[in-house]
Design a protein around this motif. Structure first.
Motif, mmCIF file in Angstrom:
data_model
loop_
_atom_site.group_PDB
_atom_site.id
_atom_site.type_symbol
_atom_site.label_atom_id
_atom_site.label_comp_id
_atom_site.label_asym_id
_atom_site.label_seq_id
_atom_site.Cartn_x
_atom_site.Cartn_y
_atom_site.Cartn_z
ATOM 1 N N ASP A 202 0.839 -1.210 0.000
ATOM 2 C CA ASP A 202 0.000 0.000 0.000
ATOM 3 C C ASP A 202 0.870 1.254 0.000
ATOM 4 O O ASP A 202 0.575 2.233 -0.696
ATOM 5 N N HIS A 203 1.940 1.228 0.794
ATOM 6 C CA HIS A 203 2.824 2.400 0.873
ATOM 7 C C HIS A 203 3.549 2.627 -0.448
ATOM 8 O O HIS A 203 3.686 3.763 -0.908
ATOM 9 N N ILE A 204 4.019 1.544 -1.073
ATOM 10 C CA ILE A 204 4.675 1.676 -2.379
ATOM 11 C C ILE A 204 3.711 2.290 -3.383
ATOM 12 O O ILE A 204 4.048 3.224 -4.114
ATOM 13 N N ALA A 205 2.484 1.758 -3.425
ATOM 14 C CA ALA A 205 1.493 2.247 -4.385
ATOM 15 C C ALA A 205 1.194 3.720 -4.169
ATOM 16 O O ALA A 205 1.193 4.518 -5.113
ATOM 17 N N ARG A 212 -3.540 0.707 -4.948
ATOM 18 C CA ARG A 212 -2.904 -0.611 -4.845
ATOM 19 C C ARG A 212 -3.416 -1.563 -5.920
ATOM 20 O O ARG A 212 -2.624 -2.297 -6.538
ATOM 21 N N VAL A 213 -4.721 -1.565 -6.169
ATOM 22 C CA VAL A 213 -5.290 -2.503 -7.142
ATOM 23 C C VAL A 213 -4.753 -2.231 -8.538
ATOM 24 O O VAL A 213 -4.375 -3.141 -9.281
ATOM 25 N N HIS A 214 -4.675 -0.926 -8.902
ATOM 26 C CA HIS A 214 -4.185 -0.546 -10.226
ATOM 27 C C HIS A 214 -2.718 -0.934 -10.388
ATOM 28 O O HIS A 214 -2.314 -1.525 -11.397
ATOM 29 N N LEU A 215 -1.914 -0.622 -9.380
ATOM 30 C CA LEU A 215 -0.492 -0.948 -9.441
ATOM 31 C C LEU A 215 -0.285 -2.459 -9.489
ATOM 32 O O LEU A 215 0.535 -2.962 -10.262
ATOM 33 N N SER A 216 -1.023 -3.195 -8.672
ATOM 34 C CA SER A 216 -0.863 -4.647 -8.624
ATOM 35 C C SER A 216 -1.202 -5.286 -9.957
ATOM 36 O O SER A 216 -0.523 -6.219 -10.409
ATOM 37 N N LYS A 217 -2.253 -4.787 -10.608
ATOM 38 C CA LYS A 217 -2.645 -5.340 -11.899
ATOM 39 C C LYS A 217 -1.558 -5.106 -12.941
ATOM 40 O O LYS A 217 -1.168 -6.032 -13.677
#
Length: 287
Positions: A202-205, A212-217
């Motif tokens: 979460d902190h990285i995103a 977080r969801v967008h970055l993870s995808k």
């Protein structure tokens, strides 16, 4: 004083030992009208920046009338000559470099053998950097420290060249990735370097400006793994390396970002198919 110059100062590196980039010498001068160097070749890189006045620079690939703010670069093996203007001879500063990394550094700021020339409006800043390079060679008791200092100032000089030169050039598509691609690169780098810390996805995103969801995808599309899975893989890969060392299991766990050695052992077993103690025994010929 050099008889061909009104003013001439020079600093020389006594220990040019760095392989990627090493400063040989740096100077500043005001040559007489019509003062000419060459035609000749050098076996080192020689960068000149015109501070005032003008002159003509020619190489086997390039020719230009130079004025204040112009920089020309002599590439090793290239035939060159340069001549001070007869009416308003240039006042310039220079630095000589050698090393296997110099050409790549020059290319990174937009200077090539075919286009060994650039212009900057920030002459005062460039002049200050040349002075700092030259003054690094104050012939103290620590010449190697002088060499390190000079190399640092040269990198800042090249950075200044890049800021001025690249902004005036059309960007190359390969150097202008989509913003999300750059952020994924940063996230990968972040995790790869900081795996031993208590990393929060979460902190990285949020630090990179993404949900977080967008970055993870996007991260999974690039790497095939979610950020959490990628972090675990990096930690487990490093743990396997460290299990070949004299560190205790607790010390290995702490070194790869686990405060709880039991939880580390559980994760290691799930990831590797065996507990860390058994993996270590195998490394030592226990099978």
């Amino acid at each position: 004083m050099n008889p061909e110059h009104y003013d001439f100062t020079l600093g020389i590196n006594l220990t040019p030992e760095e392989q990627d980039l090493s400063v040989l010498f740096s100077g500043e001068g005001r040559p007489h009208p019509g003062h000419t160097v060459g035609p000749s070749v050098h076996d080192f890189y020689l960068i000149h920046t015109v501070l005032e006045g003008g002159g003509l620079f020619q190489s086997d690939t390039f020719s230009a009338e130079c004025r204040a703010g112009d920089t020309f670069v002599i590439i090793p093996g290239s035939l060159f000559s340069y001549k001070a203007d007869l009416e308003t001879p240039w006042h310039y500063a220079w630095v000589a470099l050698q090393g296997i990394g110099v050409l790549d550094l020059l290319r990174a700021v937009g200077i090539t053998r075919e286009q060994p020339f650039m212009h900057s409006d920030n002459v005062a800043e460039l002049h200050s950097l040349y002075e700092r390079i030259r003054h690094a060679f104050k012939q103290s008791a620590y010449p190697r420290l002088e060499s390190l200092e000079a190399s640092g100032w040269v990198r800042l000089l090249l950075h200044e060249f890049g800021r001025d030169n690249l902004s005036a050039l059309p960007p190359h598509p390969s150097e202008m990735p989509e913003m999300i691609d750059r952020q994924i690169d940063q996230a990968i780098r972040w995790i790869t370097l900081q795996y031993h810390q208590q990393i929060s996805i979460d902190h990285i995103a949020s630090s990179l400006g993404y949900h977080r969801v967008h970055l993870s995808k996007a991260f999974k599309q690039r790497t095939g793994l979610s950020p959490k899975q990628f972090l675990l893989k990096i930690r487990m890969d490093k743990a396997r390396e460290l299990l070949g060392s004299p560190l205790t299991i607790e010390q290995v766990a702490s070194s790869v970002g686990f405060n709880d050695a039991l939880y580390f052992s559980k994760q290691f077993r799930k990831h590797s198919g065996m507990p860390p103690s058994e993996y270590r025994a195998g490394l030592r010929g226990g099978y």
